[in-house]
Design an enzyme around this catalytic site. Structure first.
Site, PDB file in Angstrom:
ATOM      1  N   GLU A 239      79.678  53.418  38.466  1.00  0.00           N
ATOM      2  CA  GLU A 239      79.826  52.758  37.158  1.00  0.00           C
ATOM      3  C   GLU A 239      80.630  53.600  36.155  1.00  0.00           C
ATOM      4  OE1 GLU A 239      75.883  51.487  36.000  1.00  0.00           O
ATOM      5  OE2 GLU A 239      75.875  49.926  37.531  1.00  0.00           O
ATOM      6  N   GLU A 342      76.195  47.641  44.846  1.00  0.00           N
ATOM      7  CA  GLU A 342      74.881  47.712  44.201  1.00  0.00           C
ATOM      8  C   GLU A 342      74.547  46.445  43.445  1.00  0.00           C
ATOM      9  OE1 GLU A 342      74.021  51.198  41.679  1.00  0.00           O
ATOM     10  OE2 GLU A 342      72.798  49.854  40.450  1.00  0.00           O
TER      11      GLU A 342
END
Length: 492
Positions: A239, A342
């Site tokens: 991220e 994810e």
């Protein structure tokens, strides 16, 4: 003049031969079309308000002649002669939280969990995994592998991982038959390498530590592989556009591109790890085209990148899941696979652990992700405790299976069964094929497995049962998709 005529004749002959070969190849593809004649269909069902959980149905379906469906009939049209991407695998993340929770279970429940996930007959046959480099939010604390200021990495030490995570991964590998496609991801470099001096709260990698940080990935891979844990691939950064209260580090698209082409890519290649599968982005679908295009349009960066990873949390903005961006990346860069790295249901609440919507979120995403071109699908933690942790910043979430560490029991959410409707029946090496539902009330995807069996997954999120035909080239089998259900129809 004769020479020119000879050249023209030779060129014409070569073109004619090439055209003939192409025509023959096309004819071969046509004659190799799939036939449903004499095939039977076994249905495995998970349905709300029933006891069906990947349950084989008693009735075996058979195909009969059905030349042309009419518009008032619902159909799922399947064409096994048209193939797309190859399935890499489906699985989940092997985090500190999962490992710590696993070793709080009694031995019989540990065995049950491993069987439930990794046995392809008695369980749902996971083959893909993700783990983290140093700590992440789903660790009981923040920790690192090297001492402050050690740019040579001489103090590199993974003793923290040896207590729970390394033995856990080894048990998972054994349960998966000795083979697991595992990739690793860092959440943050050491704090002293970053602009904010902290492993938490974002910050950026300082330029003077680009090379030591690139060396860090190699050191991690070598260390784990010496312990008998092969690392199939790695992503650059978890991220990279999110400043989190937990471990995080920021990279713009240009930052990530330049780090890959100038440091990480060459460092992996120099270490003999050019074959490791490097995943860029590893964040949400909303910005994935901008990130992919920035990196992959630079040939000096693109040559090191295997594919583009993504998450499903773009919904934090209040928007829906942006599947169209996946499709655009797949169409624009067809030689770079997509991998879901994810996803989980956030904000854990034990009172909602039986909510049917947990599974339907997974089913909706997996259907659309695969149909957009995704080759691998990785859930987040495979196991969490009764609080949705452990997590050192209170970022508690759902997992497909939770452990009640007070009683030693396992709690299966319906997301486990929804994932299993794909992972149990669509195996690595399977080719996605055409599956087109005539009504948007049904979601579907389909694959032909290496053993020749076709798996068609059909999902119904509505409150009504829907009768439909499973139709293949003039043959059809009639069946029903119950309200709030997902089924896998295995054609053999």
């Amino acid at each position: 003049m004769k020479r020119k005529l000879f050249l023209k004749t030779a060129v014409f002959a070569a073109i004619s031969l090439l055209t003939a070969n192409l025509c023959n190849a096309q004819k071969k593809r046509v004659t190799a079309s799939y036939s449903a004649t004499n095939k039977k269909v076994t249905v495995y069902l998970t349905a709300k308000n029933t006891n069906d959980r990947i349950t084989q149905q008693a009735e075996i379906l058979h195909f009969t002649d059905k030349p042309q469906p009419v518009e008032t009939e619902v159909a799922v049209f399947v064409d096994p002669s048209k193939t797309f991407q190859t399935m890499l695998g489906i699985g989940g993340a092997l985090t500190d939280a999962s490992a710590e929770t696993f070793y709080k279970l009694p031995k019989d429940k540990q065995k049950e969990l491993l069987t439930a996930y990794y046995d392809k007959t008695a369980g749902i046959g996971y083959t893909l995994g993700r783990t983290h480099i140093q700590s992440c939010d789903f660790s009981s604390d923040s920790y690192g592998y090297i001492k402050e200021g050690d740019v040579s990495l001489k103090s590199f030490d993974i003793s923290h991982d040896m207590k729970y995570r390394v033995p856990f991964i080894k048990e998972v590998m054994a349960a998966a038959g000795g083979k697991l496609t595992l990739f690793a991801t860092p959440w943050s470099p050491p704090g002293w390498m970053k602009t904010n001096g902290d492993v938490l709260h974002g910050g950026k990698l300082k330029a003077q530590y680009d090379q030591p940080w690139a060396n860090f990935y190699v050191k991690f891979i070598k260390t784990y592989e010496k312990l008998g844990i092969p690392i199939w691939g790695l992503s650059v950064q978890n991220e990279p556009m999110a400043t989190q209260s937990w471990e995080s580090c920021l990279y713009t698209a240009e930052d990530e591109r330049d780090f890959i082409k100038n440091f990480l890519g060459p460092t992996l290649a120099k270490a003999g790890m050019g074959g490791k599968h490097l995943i860029a982005w590893d964040h949400n679908r909303d910005l994935m085209y901008q990130r992919a295009s920035t990196i992959l349009e630079d040939p000096n960066a693109a040559k090191y990148v295997w594919g583009i990873g993504y998450h499903w949390y773009e919904t934090w903005t209040g928007a829906g899941m942006n599947f169209e961006n996946e499709r655009l990346v797949a169409e624009t860069f067809p030689d770079k696979p997509l991998i879901f790295t994810e996803g989980c249901a956030e904000r854990f609440d034990l009172n909602k652990i039986t909510d049917w919507g947990l599974g339907e979120k997974y089913g909706t995403s997996m259907m659309n992700d695969f149909n957009a071109g995704t080759v691998g699908w990785t859930d987040w933690n495979i196991l969490l405790d009764e609080q949705g942790g452990p997590n050192h910043v209170g970022n508690f979430c759902f997992a497909p299976i939770h452990a009640d560490t007070k009683t030693g029991n396992l709690i299966y959410t319906n997301s486990y069964y929804y994932i299993g409707q794909f992972s149990k029946f669509i195996r690595p090496g399977a080719k996605r094929i055409v599956s087109a539902a005539s009504r948007d009330m049904l979601l579907s995807t389909a694959y032909i497995n290496p053993d020749g069996k076709v798996a068609v997954v059909v999902m119904n999120k509505t409150d009504k049962d829907i009768d439909y035909f499973l139709w293949i080239k003039g043959k059809a089998a009639k069946t029903t998709s119950p309200a709030h259900s997902i089924a896998t129809l295995v054609i053999d």
